[in-house]
Scaffold this active site. Structure first.
Site, PDB file in Angstrom:
ATOM      1  N   GLY D 148      98.450-102.573  11.482  1.00  0.00           N
ATOM      2  CA  GLY D 148      99.638-102.785  10.666  1.00  0.00           C
ATOM      3  C   GLY D 148      99.257-103.074   9.229  1.00  0.00           C
ATOM      4  O   GLY D 148      98.114-103.426   8.915  1.00  0.00           O
ATOM      5  N   CYS D 149     100.225-102.944   8.345  1.00  0.00           N
ATOM      6  CA  CYS D 149      99.950-103.123   6.921  1.00  0.00           C
ATOM      7  C   CYS D 149      99.561-104.573   6.609  1.00  0.00           C
ATOM      8  O   CYS D 149      98.535-104.829   5.976  1.00  0.00           O
ATOM      9  CB  CYS D 149     101.154-102.681   6.084  1.00  0.00           C
ATOM     10  SG  CYS D 149     102.736-103.412   6.562  1.00  0.00           S
ATOM     11  N   PHE D 150     100.380-105.526   7.061  1.00  0.00           N
ATOM     12  CA  PHE D 150     100.061-106.931   6.794  1.00  0.00           C
ATOM     13  C   PHE D 150      98.743-107.347   7.472  1.00  0.00           C
ATOM     14  O   PHE D 150      97.903-108.006   6.830  1.00  0.00           O
ATOM     15  CB  PHE D 150     101.197-107.843   7.246  1.00  0.00           C
ATOM     16  CG  PHE D 150     102.444-107.769   6.412  1.00  0.00           C
ATOM     17  CD1 PHE D 150     102.420-108.043   5.052  1.00  0.00           C
ATOM     18  CD2 PHE D 150     103.674-107.443   6.983  1.00  0.00           C
ATOM     19  CE1 PHE D 150     103.579-107.996   4.278  1.00  0.00           C
ATOM     20  CE2 PHE D 150     104.838-107.389   6.225  1.00  0.00           C
ATOM     21  CZ  PHE D 150     104.790-107.673   4.870  1.00  0.00           C
ATOM     22  N   THR D 152      96.160-105.606   8.077  1.00  0.00           N
ATOM     23  CA  THR D 152      95.013-105.074   7.330  1.00  0.00           C
ATOM     24  C   THR D 152      94.671-105.968   6.148  1.00  0.00           C
ATOM     25  O   THR D 152      93.509-106.351   5.951  1.00  0.00           O
ATOM     26  CB  THR D 152      95.320-103.643   6.842  1.00  0.00           C
ATOM     27  OG1 THR D 152      95.495-102.800   7.988  1.00  0.00           O
ATOM     28  CG2 THR D 152      94.207-103.101   5.962  1.00  0.00           C
TER      29      THR D 152
END
Lengths: 344, 344, 344, 344
Positions: D148-150, D152
């Site tokens: 996921g973006c967060f 990472t």
């Protein structure tokens, strides 16, 4: 005075609430809705949290005249055409912010709005509420067709020139730019943040329904339609700038333009004429009812260039509606509208 | 091929770095500066952190031809007028992104730029680098005057119409809107975030120095000056839209306009003609070298309306400079410029 | 009542003008400046165009008490330390929006502000103007140290929890986010539009001078310093959110938190406690003097999470200054501050 | 190599197109869709106008292995759980950008995602694609659960500290801020421009589904859950910053932190460690696959403060997916990802 709003949950309706809440002559605000009756506005909009609001309620035409004196309609197309008549018959004054009653030619309405127009008798009763130019008729009106946002910015800039015969009437180009709040509260791809921020868009090319509204009004002052009116969407929330180009009908000067505008608006508390060589920006009128107008005579091209700015939700909608409300009832024209623009 | 940049710390310079870093034919990039020599670009600009860069260095005309083959000048007014000549004499090709060498009439330059023009011989050597229309002369040029951002957007939209004799030449109005990066990296009140966000401004009314550049180029294709060109500042960083209005010289149609544009740009890899009824937005070309053009013939007014968008730092500056670099050296026209626009 | 402003050309000063112009108890506003005396505010700021303003003038301590009753100082560090004393001696009340008089420990001031502190006697006279918590002392004060923007948002959220002994005092983390107007009107790279829009920045890591201000105030209510306070810059103009994390000192519940906040602020007209499960956004308080507070007890982690929002120029500066002005003079606490938040 | 994308019309899908279009090892891109089959991507997204694209087509499992080698899934929850198995059986490699296969504990998935999890065997096959830390397993994987973006942004900042035993494991607070593109392309009130611009929001308080993903990964390196993870919405399109607070387990120093991070990422081409005293901003990585990490040991509080930034659509989604694609197939880790960040 007790007032009502239909369409309070839209952006123009919210702005009416903001203005009328602190209006010195308004003692009560009633919010009406058929689809959302029972809901309370401060649950829908947290910025209104600690205000005390009665739930949205349905209109009962038998009781409405006991509840309020004036109804503001901040509604989508068609609602005003349906409700204005009965509300007038019930004894209320009506201020309609929609486009339903602005165009006197029903065929023109149906062509540009692509829907049936209001019925004939109603349109004739409606006074076009461009406060600065129709003041005397507004004062005695029972039904106001409040101007569109773009027409307000364009007409305040153009009427003085048209009236003075200063520009060639078939040369007018109005290039308009608006923030997103004019598109309303319904989420769409057009106004989705990810596709609107860092983006500048043109829309409704040569087909925006404010075009005939501008043309109809200018025709009253002597300009022949048609003209070019073209809107664009700016990545900001509030504000309209109309940049207007027209060929001078005779050699002009910046001094002449200054006199022309200053004399046209010397008694207009909400129109501010810029000093020669200075020009307006939308933020100069943010949150206020002002229209700021700057201009230039370009000798090279023989064109007059005028830039006119308003806050589209204020002078372009709710602010002008309150200004008309004041005029209709003999209140101070600026009552409830004294706020200094918010800057920055 | 080894290339140099003067003015690498400005926004056009940074964009040149971004493009040339991954250009398949560029083996080395040297950054030159007199005022900041010794500084390294990745200390000034953290987005370049992990690139390996030699310090900015002063130009030594005696050694420069051993260091690089081509110099890009991304500099304020006056620098190119001073340095282009000596660099050419040193045997380099020069691509100048400034306005110093674009205007062939030195008096016109001095009137609009309010500074002394470059000396006479130099201006005559410079080829105006509007890639799509001057391709054959660019291919053999040693000195390119890279077009301004607004002229690029306006000319790509107007030349096909002028060439076809489709519009009345004294009726052209160009209403242009730009993001803030065109104003450069120096902080000013005009571009201070608090006074720019949620604000739309008009500037340099009837006096922007790109006006004579547009007029001079159009005159080559048959349009008589003067025309109206008017820029505005949009609260976004990148992107230009030019909305152009002109009276048709004869009855036109959308189909005719489609054919006109498609045939003008059928071999132009960076000009994309919109399908009838669709229009461009600046974000469609964000970060790319494209110019997207949409148009409409408005029967009501007899006007052609054209909307043209570019990324001002790309097709409006560094991108077109690299495109010209490619043409000059026989590389694929799109080398280093293949990036898909970034969306959203 | 007649009031004066020093620093009227800064953003807090402009906001004071906006508020005091329509304040029911203010009959005259005088603007003072040494560096810009003779200038008029509406020439500097076109949004004030049609207001009638006398030119900015220099302070004459011999005459000042005949001109005004209260002076607002919206000035950079150092000005208040110099002028507050003489103004008090001249018989005025003083409301200081700067940080000069907030820290009672002069060594702490000098360490964090990196400049000499105000002299000893002056600091002792200053009452910290956190309106909701120091109301009784403010009412009789002659000199107010108006709180910083971040401390206001943080303290209103934290004091009820500290007072109730609900959180572990060494576990407090305040992650704060601010719009750019807090950085003032001077253009800098940090606030240049091209480098601020579409950008989110952290700044002054573990070193912001509002840290000791928050710690000093919390110490009064029983929390031991130190805590972590960390600001960030949001690409918007107005608004602060402080997100606060702290370990619960004992098992809590959302209901307990609701009671705690509601009872702390039941008589506070400008603090709005969110219903359980709802949270504030900065736009809910835009242009108003409200502080909206939402919270959650996270059982998984044993942490309380509180989000507190204000308009940094209003409750974080000029709005709270006017609130204190009202309290000092026995006016209605909300006088001049009744504006409904502007939305959208 | 021939690749396919399911979900190409979402923002992560568009970003995959942007990257894979110029990837040196990709010879063909096929776009699959059941709901939009027959449609062409360049009609839906004008920024892709002049690329040649075959229409979106439905997946035929019998033919798919003849069409492509690798399938990217950029799809809403549930799609990957359904399609990954059959695609693997058909002989393809699969890179899943959704959250379906990231959580190894199916009960945790169902609690946070509030929907049935993927079936058991499938999850076990999926390799968590945090490129820098799982490189060896990624190289031989057939099925990647792309982070996921967060997570990472958070994990790249936290793992080096956890691995070194430098922070107290129950003290971790992650305050995260994201642009709107992470919320996808579907218009909602939350992402409506008029209610998002000039607004800063907190959302999913103590309940975001990336929380267990971060906790699960950190547990592998020795940190005990739970931790606090809290997202906010920034009025910008791209970019994430995670600001991380944790108590030092022992006295640290900025030098020690510098060594810790530099040694952790010395061979990581996409992680850039900031020099002491400098901090990242989201725009430093805009449009690129970089993660920039800055940090500070705050002696006053004994806390480490780390700021980590990524472009959420790049290193937070499509960029890392391509990085994993490169690792799986033995290509240069940076192939197709060499773009310099776009600035400004």
């Amino acid at each position: 005075m007790e007032v009502g709003i239909i369409g309070a949950t839209g952006y123009s309706g919210l702005e009416l609430i903001r203005l009328l809440k602190n209006h010195p002559q308004v003692t009560n605000i009633m919010l009406y809705s058929s689809s959302q009756s029972g809901e309370t506005i401060n649950r829908l909009y947290p910025h209104l949290q600690n205000e005390q609001w009665k739930p949205l309620k349905e209109i009962d035409l038998n009781k409405i005249s006991a509840e309020i004196d004036v109804m503001f309609l901040a509604t989508p197309p068609g609602v005003s055409a349906e409700w204005s008549g009965p509300l007038l018959e019930a004894g209320l004054s009506v201020i309609d912010l929609s486009g339903d009653l602005r165009l006197t030619d029903r065929g023109v309405y149906e062509k540009w709005y692509k829907r049936p127009s209001a019925k004939e008798g109603l349109i004739e009763q409606a006074i076009y509420g461009l406060s600065e130019w129709n003041k005397s008729t507004i004062k005695t009106a029972k039904l106001i067709a409040n101007p569109g946002c773009f027409p307000t910015a364009a007409l305040l800039a153009l009427i003085p020139l048209i009236q003075a015969g200063a520009i060639e009437r078939d040369s007018i180009v109005i290039d308009a730019k608006s923030g997103t709040s004019g598109a309303g509260k319904s989420p769409t791809s057009m106004t989705h943040f990810s596709e609107t921020n860092e983006n500048f868009k043109i829309y409704q090319v040569a087909s925006h329904k404010h075009t005939p509204e501008i043309e109809q009004q200018l025709a009253k002052w002597g300009a022949q339609p048609p003209l070019s009116f073209q809107p664009h969407l700016v990545p900001m929330v509030r504000g309209i700038m109309a940049t207007i180009y027209a060929k001078a009908a005779k050699p002009l000067s910046n001094e002449w333009l200054t006199d022309c505008y200053n004399s046209a608006y010397e008694n207009a508390p909400f129109v501010r004429i810029k000093e020669n060589g200075t020009f307006p920006a939308t933020k100069h009128v943010f949150g206020s009812n002002y229209c700021d107008i700057g201009f230039c005579y370009d000798e090279r091209t023989g064109r007059v260039i005028v830039a006119s700015v308003i806050d589209n939700l204020m002078k372009g909608a709710a602010g002008q509606a309150v200004q008309n409300f004041n005029l209709m009832h003999g209140f101070d024209e600026t009552a409830g509208l004294e706020a200094v623009p918010m800057y920055p």
